[in-house]
Design a protein around this motif. Structure first.
Motif, short mmCIF file in Angstrom:
data_model
loop_
_atom_site.label_atom_id
_atom_site.label_comp_id
_atom_site.label_asym_id
_atom_site.label_seq_id
_atom_site.Cartn_x
_atom_site.Cartn_y
_atom_site.Cartn_z
N ALA A 37 8.35 12.31 -7.97
CA ALA A 37 8.80 12.90 -6.71
C ALA A 37 7.68 12.88 -5.67
N LEU A 38 6.47 13.19 -6.10
CA LEU A 38 5.33 13.17 -5.18
C LEU A 38 5.07 11.76 -4.66
N CYS A 39 5.23 10.76 -5.53
CA CYS A 39 5.03 9.38 -5.12
C CYS A 39 6.01 8.98 -4.02
N THR B 160 0.83 -1.21 0.00
CA THR B 160 0.00 0.00 0.00
C THR B 160 0.86 1.25 0.00
N ASN B 161 1.89 1.27 0.83
CA ASN B 161 2.75 2.45 0.92
C ASN B 161 3.42 2.78 -0.41
N ILE B 162 3.74 1.75 -1.18
CA ILE B 162 4.43 1.96 -2.45
C ILE B 162 3.46 2.13 -3.61
N ALA B 163 2.44 1.29 -3.67
CA ALA B 163 1.57 1.26 -4.85
C ALA B 163 0.48 2.32 -4.84
N LEU B 164 -0.07 2.64 -3.67
CA LEU B 164 -1.18 3.59 -3.62
C LEU B 164 -0.80 4.97 -4.18
N PRO B 165 0.34 5.56 -3.78
CA PRO B 165 0.71 6.85 -4.39
C PRO B 165 0.91 6.74 -5.90
N GLY B 166 1.48 5.63 -6.36
CA GLY B 166 1.68 5.45 -7.80
C GLY B 166 0.36 5.37 -8.55
N ALA B 167 -0.60 4.64 -7.98
CA ALA B 167 -1.90 4.52 -8.62
C ALA B 167 -2.61 5.86 -8.68
N ILE B 168 -2.51 6.66 -7.62
CA ILE B 168 -3.15 7.97 -7.60
C ILE B 168 -2.51 8.91 -8.61
N VAL B 169 -1.18 8.90 -8.68
CA VAL B 169 -0.48 9.75 -9.65
C VAL B 169 -0.83 9.32 -11.07
N GLY B 170 -0.90 8.01 -11.30
CA GLY B 170 -1.28 7.52 -12.62
C GLY B 170 -2.67 7.98 -13.01
N LEU B 171 -3.59 8.00 -12.04
CA LEU B 171 -4.96 8.43 -12.30
C LEU B 171 -5.04 9.92 -12.57
N LEU B 172 -4.32 10.71 -11.78
CA LEU B 172 -4.43 12.17 -11.89
C LEU B 172 -3.54 12.76 -12.97
N LEU B 173 -2.29 12.30 -13.05
CA LEU B 173 -1.34 12.88 -14.00
C LEU B 173 -1.22 12.10 -15.30
N GLY B 174 -1.67 10.82 -15.30
CA GLY B 174 -1.54 10.00 -16.49
C GLY B 174 -2.09 10.66 -17.75
N ALA C 234 5.19 10.77 -0.83
CA ALA C 234 3.97 10.19 -0.25
C ALA C 234 4.26 8.85 0.40
N THR C 235 5.10 8.04 -0.23
CA THR C 235 5.49 6.76 0.37
C THR C 235 6.21 6.99 1.69
N GLY C 236 7.13 7.94 1.70
CA GLY C 236 7.81 8.27 2.95
C GLY C 236 6.84 8.70 4.03
N GLY C 237 5.84 9.51 3.64
CA GLY C 237 4.83 9.94 4.60
C GLY C 237 3.99 8.79 5.11
N LEU C 238 3.64 7.85 4.23
CA LEU C 238 2.84 6.70 4.65
C LEU C 238 3.63 5.77 5.56
N VAL C 239 4.91 5.58 5.25
CA VAL C 239 5.76 4.76 6.12
C VAL C 239 5.86 5.39 7.51
N ALA C 240 6.11 6.70 7.52
CA ALA C 240 6.20 7.41 8.81
C ALA C 240 4.87 7.33 9.56
N LEU C 241 3.76 7.46 8.84
CA LEU C 241 2.44 7.38 9.48
C LEU C 241 2.19 6.00 10.06
N ALA C 242 2.58 4.96 9.32
CA ALA C 242 2.39 3.59 9.81
C ALA C 242 3.20 3.36 11.09
N ALA D 25 6.03 13.80 -15.52
CA ALA D 25 6.34 12.51 -14.90
C ALA D 25 7.30 12.68 -13.73
N ALA D 26 8.25 13.60 -13.87
CA ALA D 26 9.20 13.84 -12.79
C ALA D 26 8.49 14.36 -11.55
#
Length: 208
Positions: free
Chosen positions: A141-143, A106-120, A146-154, A136-137
């Motif tokens: 970077a946002l992904c 979730t920490n890795i894939a969720l930000p990627g899926a959201i970026v793909g949906l919004l910026l794709g 966001a992963t770092g933030g999710l890891v820290a949150l967990a 894409a850059a």
């Protein structure tokens, strides 16, 4: 430290991460198109290899995520791609863990899926390869951040004692975000110039 090992997180965090990851995988499988399977396998393999190479930064270590790249090309298909790679890493090399598989995915894939949906769509319809790479850059970077933030949150949700560690994790993800952005921009820019159809996520309609 995107690969959180077993025995650290609390049960509610593990369950929550597992539910989100399972939902993402289920959605991807429901919408998967035969044409997307080879690219999912290739990007899963790229993620598998890239994330095995860790660079120590202070008390922690980081590795390329490429979740922005996977999200832009695979869309929600990033979930099964990441899950497969994480399972193999946990079983073969002891990276991460099996109980933390859901939250790590979730920490890795969720930000990627959201970026793909919004910026794709913006990336695919960019007026030039340079602009596609620049967008894409930003997404990459946002992904990572966001992963770092999710890891820290967990970590923080599992125990307040992890607060100092969570702060360190956030700091170490900043240089990683820059590296991920550069690599993703180069790949997306190249694909946009020579094979723009490769940026189309081949997903069937939800009612297929």
């Amino acid at each position: 430290m995107a690969h959180i090992p077993d025995g650290i997180l609390s049960v509610p965090v593990l369950v929550g991460g597992g539910v989100v990851a399972a939902a993402g995988v289920a959605l991807a499988i429901r919408r998967i198109d035969d044409r997307s399977i080879p690219r999912m396998a290739i990007l899963s393999a790229v993620f598998f290899v890239a994330s095995l190479i860790s660079v120590p930064i202070g008390p922690s270590s980081v590795h390329l995520l490429l979740s922005g790249l996977m999200g832009l090309i695979l869309g929600v298909g990033i979930f099964p791609a990441v899950v497969v790679a994480l399972v193999l890493q946990a079983v073969l090399f002891g990276f991460g863990g099996l109980t933390t598989l859901g939250i790590n995915a979730t920490n890795i894939a969720l930000p990627g899926a959201i970026v793909g949906l919004l910026l794709g769509p913006w990336v695919r319809h960019a007026r030039s390869p340079f602009r596609a790479g620049l967008l894409a850059a930003v997404g990459a970077a946002l992904c990572v951040l966001a992963t770092g933030g999710l890891v820290a949150l967990a970590l923080w949700l599992s125990s307040s004692e992890f607060t100092p560690v969570a702060k360190v994790v956030l700091i170490t993800y900043v240089p990683l975000a820059l590296a991920d952005a550069v690599i993703t921009a180069a790949i997306i820019g190249f694909l946009a110039r020579v094979r723009p159809q490769a940026l189309l996520p081949h997903l069937a309609s939800p009612d297929r």
